[in-house]
Motif scaffolding. Structure first.
Motif, PDB file in Angstrom:
ATOM      1  N   GLN A 465      -1.113  73.937 -10.059  1.00 29.36           N
ATOM      2  CA  GLN A 465      -1.443  74.864 -11.135  1.00 29.36           C
ATOM      3  C   GLN A 465      -2.913  75.267 -11.069  1.00 29.36           C
ATOM      4  OE1 GLN A 465       1.095  75.825 -12.973  1.00 29.36           O
ATOM      5  NE2 GLN A 465      -0.049  77.284 -14.262  1.00 29.36           N
ATOM      6  N   VAL A 466      -3.762  74.338 -10.557  1.00 29.58           N
ATOM      7  CA  VAL A 466      -5.186  74.644 -10.399  1.00 29.58           C
ATOM      8  C   VAL A 466      -5.369  75.790  -9.414  1.00 29.58           C
ATOM      9  CG1 VAL A 466      -7.394  73.776  -9.531  1.00 29.58           C
ATOM     10  CG2 VAL A 466      -5.970  72.332 -11.006  1.00 29.58           C
ATOM     11  N   GLU A 467      -4.650  75.730  -8.295  1.00 32.59           N
ATOM     12  CA  GLU A 467      -4.775  76.777  -7.278  1.00 32.59           C
ATOM     13  C   GLU A 467      -4.307  78.125  -7.829  1.00 32.59           C
ATOM     14  OE1 GLU A 467      -6.332  76.421  -4.447  1.00 32.59           O
ATOM     15  OE2 GLU A 467      -6.725  74.362  -5.122  1.00 32.59           O
ATOM     16  N   LYS A 468      -3.228  78.105  -8.588  1.00 36.31           N
ATOM     17  CA  LYS A 468      -2.717  79.345  -9.169  1.00 36.31           C
ATOM     18  C   LYS A 468      -3.727  79.945 -10.141  1.00 36.31           C
ATOM     19  CE  LYS A 468       2.207  78.135  -8.956  1.00 36.31           C
ATOM     20  NZ  LYS A 468       3.440  77.884  -9.780  1.00 36.31           N
ATOM     21  N   ALA A 469      -4.382  79.082 -10.951  1.00 32.79           N
ATOM     22  CA  ALA A 469      -5.350  79.562 -11.937  1.00 32.79           C
ATOM     23  C   ALA A 469      -6.589  80.138 -11.253  1.00 32.79           C
ATOM     24  CB  ALA A 469      -5.747  78.429 -12.878  1.00 32.79           C
ATOM     25  N   LYS A 470      -6.976  79.537 -10.128  1.00 34.22           N
ATOM     26  CA  LYS A 470      -8.132  80.056  -9.414  1.00 34.22           C
ATOM     27  C   LYS A 470      -7.823  81.427  -8.810  1.00 34.22           C
ATOM     28  CE  LYS A 470     -10.429  75.685  -8.330  1.00 34.22           C
ATOM     29  NZ  LYS A 470     -10.897  74.774  -7.245  1.00 34.22           N
ATOM     30  N   ALA A 471      -6.556  81.608  -8.401  1.00 28.38           N
ATOM     31  CA  ALA A 471      -6.148  82.899  -7.846  1.00 28.38           C
ATOM     32  C   ALA A 471      -5.953  83.934  -8.945  1.00 28.38           C
ATOM     33  CB  ALA A 471      -4.858  82.735  -7.038  1.00 28.38           C
ATOM     34  N   ASN A 472      -5.513  83.466 -10.086  1.00 32.73           N
ATOM     35  CA  ASN A 472      -5.274  84.373 -11.231  1.00 32.73           C
ATOM     36  C   ASN A 472      -5.840  83.717 -12.485  1.00 32.73           C
ATOM     37  OD1 ASN A 472      -4.404  86.137 -13.176  1.00 32.73           O
ATOM     38  ND2 ASN A 472      -2.214  85.910 -12.752  1.00 32.73           N
ATOM     39  N   PRO A 473      -7.078  84.058 -12.873  1.00 39.32           N
ATOM     40  CA  PRO A 473      -7.758  83.398 -13.996  1.00 39.32           C
ATOM     41  C   PRO A 473      -6.992  83.463 -15.324  1.00 39.32           C
ATOM     42  CG  PRO A 473      -9.321  84.678 -12.719  1.00 39.32           C
ATOM     43  CD  PRO A 473      -7.962  85.015 -12.180  1.00 39.32           C
ATOM     44  N   LYS A 474      -6.090  84.417 -15.442  1.00 39.70           N
ATOM     45  CA  LYS A 474      -5.326  84.505 -16.691  1.00 39.70           C
ATOM     46  C   LYS A 474      -4.467  83.264 -16.918  1.00 39.70           C
ATOM     47  CE  LYS A 474      -5.021  89.557 -16.900  1.00 39.70           C
ATOM     48  NZ  LYS A 474      -4.100  90.727 -16.940  1.00 39.70           N
ATOM     49  N   LEU A 475      -4.154  82.575 -15.821  1.00 41.90           N
ATOM     50  CA  LEU A 475      -3.299  81.386 -15.936  1.00 41.90           C
ATOM     51  C   LEU A 475      -4.057  80.167 -16.440  1.00 41.90           C
ATOM     52  CD1 LEU A 475      -1.174  81.725 -12.663  1.00 41.90           C
ATOM     53  CD2 LEU A 475      -0.590  82.439 -15.000  1.00 41.90           C
ATOM     54  N   ALA A 476      -5.357  80.320 -16.641  1.00 37.63           N
ATOM     55  CA  ALA A 476      -6.142  79.199 -17.169  1.00 37.63           C
ATOM     56  C   ALA A 476      -5.702  78.828 -18.577  1.00 37.63           C
ATOM     57  CB  ALA A 476      -7.628  79.549 -17.155  1.00 37.63           C
ATOM     58  N   GLY A 477      -5.071  79.762 -19.239  1.00 34.27           N
ATOM     59  CA  GLY A 477      -4.583  79.485 -20.589  1.00 34.27           C
ATOM     60  C   GLY A 477      -3.576  78.362 -20.618  1.00 34.27           C
ATOM     61  N   TRP A 478      -2.893  78.132 -19.494  1.00 35.71           N
ATOM     62  CA  TRP A 478      -1.928  77.025 -19.433  1.00 35.71           C
ATOM     63  C   TRP A 478      -2.637  75.700 -19.645  1.00 35.71           C
ATOM     64  CZ3 TRP A 478      -1.301  72.767 -16.271  1.00 35.71           C
ATOM     65  CH2 TRP A 478      -0.079  72.092 -16.373  1.00 35.71           C
ATOM     66  N   PHE A 479      -3.820  75.554 -19.018  1.00 37.77           N
ATOM     67  CA  PHE A 479      -4.579  74.316 -19.174  1.00 37.77           C
ATOM     68  C   PHE A 479      -5.064  74.139 -20.623  1.00 37.77           C
ATOM     69  CE2 PHE A 479      -4.788  75.135 -14.664  1.00 37.77           C
ATOM     70  CZ  PHE A 479      -4.606  73.880 -14.110  1.00 37.77           C
ATOM     71  N   VAL A 480      -5.468  75.254 -21.244  1.00 41.46           N
ATOM     72  CA  VAL A 480      -5.909  75.177 -22.636  1.00 41.46           C
ATOM     73  C   VAL A 480      -4.763  74.682 -23.513  1.00 41.46           C
ATOM     74  CG1 VAL A 480      -6.736  76.516 -24.615  1.00 41.46           C
ATOM     75  CG2 VAL A 480      -7.591  77.023 -22.318  1.00 41.46           C
ATOM     76  N   GLY A 481      -3.573  75.210 -23.270  1.00 45.59           N
ATOM     77  CA  GLY A 481      -2.413  74.784 -24.052  1.00 45.59           C
ATOM     78  C   GLY A 481      -2.094  73.313 -23.861  1.00 45.59           C
ATOM     79  N   GLN A 482      -2.221  72.833 -22.610  1.00 43.51           N
ATOM     80  CA  GLN A 482      -1.939  71.426 -22.332  1.00 43.51           C
ATOM     81  C   GLN A 482      -2.943  70.504 -23.003  1.00 43.51           C
ATOM     82  OE1 GLN A 482       0.843  70.206 -20.591  1.00 43.51           O
ATOM     83  NE2 GLN A 482       1.394  72.359 -20.972  1.00 43.51           N
ATOM     84  N   VAL A 483      -4.214  70.934 -23.027  1.00 43.19           N
ATOM     85  CA  VAL A 483      -5.252  70.128 -23.689  1.00 43.19           C
ATOM     86  C   VAL A 483      -4.992  70.075 -25.190  1.00 43.19           C
ATOM     87  CG1 VAL A 483      -7.711  69.951 -24.234  1.00 43.19           C
ATOM     88  CG2 VAL A 483      -6.985  70.560 -21.916  1.00 43.19           C
ATOM     89  N   MET A 484      -4.637  71.206 -25.771  1.00 39.18           N
ATOM     90  CA  MET A 484      -4.365  71.243 -27.213  1.00 39.18           C
ATOM     91  C   MET A 484      -3.167  70.354 -27.542  1.00 39.18           C
ATOM     92  SD  MET A 484      -6.769  73.100 -28.401  1.00 39.18           S
ATOM     93  CE  MET A 484      -6.198  73.243 -30.095  1.00 39.18           C
ATOM     94  N   LYS A 485      -2.183  70.373 -26.646  1.00 41.43           N
ATOM     95  CA  LYS A 485      -1.004  69.530 -26.858  1.00 41.43           C
ATOM     96  C   LYS A 485      -1.375  68.051 -26.757  1.00 41.43           C
ATOM     97  CE  LYS A 485       3.697  68.823 -25.067  1.00 41.43           C
ATOM     98  NZ  LYS A 485       4.680  69.278 -24.036  1.00 41.43           N
ATOM     99  N   ALA A 486      -2.201  67.733 -25.776  1.00 45.18           N
ATOM    100  CA  ALA A 486      -2.592  66.337 -25.562  1.00 45.18           C
ATOM    101  C   ALA A 486      -3.432  65.794 -26.710  1.00 45.18           C
ATOM    102  CB  ALA A 486      -3.362  66.219 -24.244  1.00 45.18           C
ATOM    103  N   THR A 487      -4.181  66.676 -27.366  1.00 43.27           N
ATOM    104  CA  THR A 487      -5.043  66.224 -28.469  1.00 43.27           C
ATOM    105  C   THR A 487      -4.390  66.459 -29.837  1.00 43.27           C
ATOM    106  OG1 THR A 487      -6.146  68.398 -28.533  1.00 43.27           O
ATOM    107  CG2 THR A 487      -7.133  66.684 -27.148  1.00 43.27           C
ATOM    108  N   GLY A 488      -3.111  66.761 -29.840  1.00 47.57           N
ATOM    109  CA  GLY A 488      -2.415  66.987 -31.108  1.00 47.57           C
ATOM    110  C   GLY A 488      -2.923  68.201 -31.856  1.00 47.57           C
TER     111      GLY A 488
END
Length: 506
Positions: A465-488
Motif C-alpha cells: 500500500q506504501v508503494e501505491k500511495a507513493k505512485a498516487n498520493p491520493k491513496l494516502a488517505g487510506w493510511f489516515v483512515g487506518q490510523v484513525m481506526k487504530a486510535t478509536g
C-alpha cells in the motif's frame, strides 16, 4: 445592514396555459388573526381554547339586552403593534361599525367591525420564495373586529348546536392588495405574516385551532393584463374574483387556489362568465363549491356603532409601543448573514421562529463561532429533534451544552467524529460536555509521538500500500483512515495527515 428586498428579484407571474390563451393568476387575501389577549374585544370573558362549549361567554357576547361593549385596550395595542411590524400607517382616530346579518352563532345580530375607519392603514410585507426570489405584498389595511361563534352540525343528525366561546374574540383582519401571483406565494405570504406576528407576540398563528385563517380572493386575467393594472390601478383588468372562505391550512390554500384558477379559466375559454361569489373548499374532493353570491358592503347595512365612541389614541402611546418592538425576522436574518457569515438559507431556517433564533444566538455566545454553530443547530440538533418529533423548546441539549461541544472542537480537544458521539451522549444522558470528555477518555490525541508510532506500525505492515500511495498520493488517505481506526477516532485528523505525508515522503 443588508437590504434583502433590494437583493432579490421578483418571482415570475404564474402563467397557466389554456386551450386558447395564456392566463395570469391574481390573488388578494384577507387574513384573520386572533389577537393574543386573555380577554375578548368588548368583554372580560376568557379567550382560552378548549373550554367546555359556552363556558367563556359574557352577557354582552350573548347579545343580552342592555349590555354595552367596553373596548379592551390590550387588543388595540396588539393591533397597533402588528401594524408597526408591517411598516404600516397607524391611524390615531378610528371607528367601529356594525355589520348586520343574521346567523345562529351571531347572537347580537351584527358583528362589530371597522369598515370605514380602520385602526391601521397601508403597509407592506416582504415575501421570500424558496428559489431566492421575493415580492413586496402591499397591505391595504388592518382592522379590528369581533369573531363569531361556531355552529356544530355533526353531534346529532337531527339537530345543530351553537358554541359561543369564540363570539367576541378579537380578530385583526389583514387585507392585502392583489399582489400575490400564485398558490406558493399565497402560502409564503401567510407564513410570513404568521412569523412576524409570532415575533411580535400579537397572534400565536395556530391555524389548527382557527387562530389564523384566510379568505382568498382569486381571479384570472389574460397574460399582460396585470401589467396594465399596475399602470392604471384599474381593477377591471384583473377579471372577476371569487372568494374562498375560512382556509386554515397552507396546503389547502394552495390546492384551492390552483383548482379555482383552472375552474375560472375553463369557464372563460368556453365563452362563459365568472360569477362573483363566495366559495368553500372541499379537501376531500379537492375542489371549490359555491356557497353564496358575493355580498357588497351595502348588503350588510354598515353603520357606525352607536354604543362605541370613535377610538382616539395618542402618538406618544404609539411611539412607546414602537420603541418596545423586538427585532423582526427580516432584520434578524440580515444581521445573521452579515455578523455570522451565514448563507441566506441557513439564516432563513434559524430565524423562522423566535425560539430557534434565540437558541442559536445562545449557542454562538458560548461557542464563539457563528457558522459552525449554525451547522450544528440546523443539521445535528434540528435533524434529531425532527426525528423524535420534538420542538426546540423541548430540546434535551441546551444552548450552553451545544456551545460547549463546539468549543471543545475549536480548541482541538475533540475531533468532529468524537463530537458526534459526545452530542449523542449529551442528548440522551445530559451532563457537561467537558466533564464527559474527561471522564470517558474522549479527548483527542494530539501527541505527535503517539501518532508517529501508530503511523509507523501501519506503514510497516502494509508495504504494498506504501508503494501505491507513493505512485498516487491520493491513496494516502487510506493510511489516515487506518490510523484513525487504530486510535478509536481520537487522533487529531490534521496531525495524522501531516505525519502520514511526511512518512511517505509526499
Amino acid at each position: 445592514m443588508l437590504d434583502l428586498a433590494a437583493e432579490k428579484p421578483a418571482p415570475e407571474p404564474r402563467v397557466i396555459a389554456g386551450e386558447k390563451h395564456d392566463w395570469e393568476l391574481v390573488i388578494g387575501m384577507e387574513v384573520h388573526a386572533q389577537v393574543a389577549s386573555n380577554a375578548k374585544l368588548f368583554s372580560g370573558a376568557s379567550t382560552r381554547f378548549g373550554a367546555e362549549p359556552n363556558a367563556n361567554v359574557a352577557f354582552v357576547d350573548a347579545g343580552m339586552p342592555g349590555m354595552l361593549p367596553v373596548i379592551n385596550e390590550i387588543c388595540v395595542a396588539q393591533t397597533v403593534r402588528t401594524g408597526l411590524g408591517l411598516k404600516a400607517e397607524i391611524h390615531l382616530k378610528s371607528a367601529f361599525d356594525r355589520k348586520n346579518y343574521f346567523y345562529p352563532d351571531l347572537p347580537q345580530g351584527y358583528q362589530i367591525s371597522q369598515l370605514y375607519h380602520p385602526i391601521v392603514g397601508e403597509g407592506e410585507v416582504l415575501v421570500e420564495m424558496p428559489d431566492g426570489t421575493a415580492r413586496q405584498v402591499r397591505i391595504e389595511r388592518i382592522h379590528l373586529e369581533q369573531d363569531a361563534g361556531k355552529s356544530i352540525h355533526d353531534m346529532d343528525p337531527a339537530m345543530s348546536f351553537v358554541d359561543l366561546n369564540r363570539t367576541g374574540v378579537a380578530l385583526m383582519e389583514i387585507v392585502s392588495r392583489p399582489d400575490i401571483r400564485g398558490p406558493e406565494e399565497a402560502a409564503a405570504y401567510v407564513t410570513k405574516l404568521r412569523q412576524i406576528m409570532r415575533y411580535l407576540g400579537t397572534c400565536d398563528g395556530n391555524m389548527q385551532n382557527g387562530n389564523l385563517r384566510a379568505d382568498v380572493n382569486v381571479s384570472v386575467c389574460r397574460a399582460g393584463s396585470y401589467e396594465r393594472y399596475q399602470e392604471t390601478q384599474d381593477f377591471s383588468h384583473l377579471g372577476t374574483r371569487c372568494e374562498i372562505k375560512n382556509m386554515n391550512s397552507l396546503r389547502f390554500i394552495q390546492a384551492a387556489i390552483d383548482y379555482e384558477a383552472r375552474r375560472q379559466i375553463a369557464l372563460l375559454e368556453r365563452g362563459e362568465s365568472v360569477i362573483q361569489e363566495t366559495r368553500l373548499y372541499d379537501p376531500d374532493k379537492g375542489e371549490t363549491r359555491s356557497m353564496r353570491s358575493k355580498e357588497e358592503a351595502h348588503d350588510y347595512r354598515y353603520f357606525p356603532d352607536p354604543d362605541l365612541l370613535p377610538l382616539e389614541i395618542e402618538q406618544e402611546w404609539v411611539d412607546d409601543i414602537a420603541s418596545a418592538l423586538p427585532e423582526l425576522p427580516d432584520v434578524k436574518k440580515a444581521r445573521f448573514i452579515e455578523s455570522f457569515g451565514l448563507s441566506d438559507y441557513d439564516a432563513s431556517v434559524l430565524t423562522a421562529d423566535t425560539a430557534s433564533a434565540t437558541f442559536f444566538e445562545a449557542v454562538v455566545a458560548k461557542s464563539g463561532n457563528g457558522k459552525v454553530s449554525a451547522n450544528w443547530v440546523i443539521n445535528d440538533l434540528f435533524g434529531r429533534l425532527k426525528k423524535d418529533e420534538r420542538e426546540i423548546e423541548d430540546s434535551p441539549v441546551s444552548p450552553d451544552q451545544l456551545g460547549g461541544i463546539i468549543r471543545l472542537i475549536e480548541a482541538g480537544d475533540i475531533s468532529g467524529k468524537i463530537a458526534k458521539d459526545l452530542f449523542e451522549i449529551v442528548y440522551t444522558e445530559g451532563g457537561d460536555p467537558a466533564e464527559i470528555v474527561e471522564a470517558r477518555g474522549m479527548r483527542q490525541v494530539t501527541d505527535t509521538g503517539a501518532i508517529e508510532t501508530a503511523v509507523d506500525k501501519i506503514i510497516a505492515a502494509n508495504p504494498a500500500q506504501v508503494e501505491k500511495a507513493k505512485a498516487n498520493p491520493k491513496l494516502a488517505g487510506w493510511f489516515v483512515g487506518q490510523v484513525m481506526k487504530a486510535t478509536g477516532g481520537k487522533a487529531n485528523p490534521k496531525a495524522v495527515n501531516e505525519v502520514v505525508s511526511a512518512k511517505l515522503g509526499l
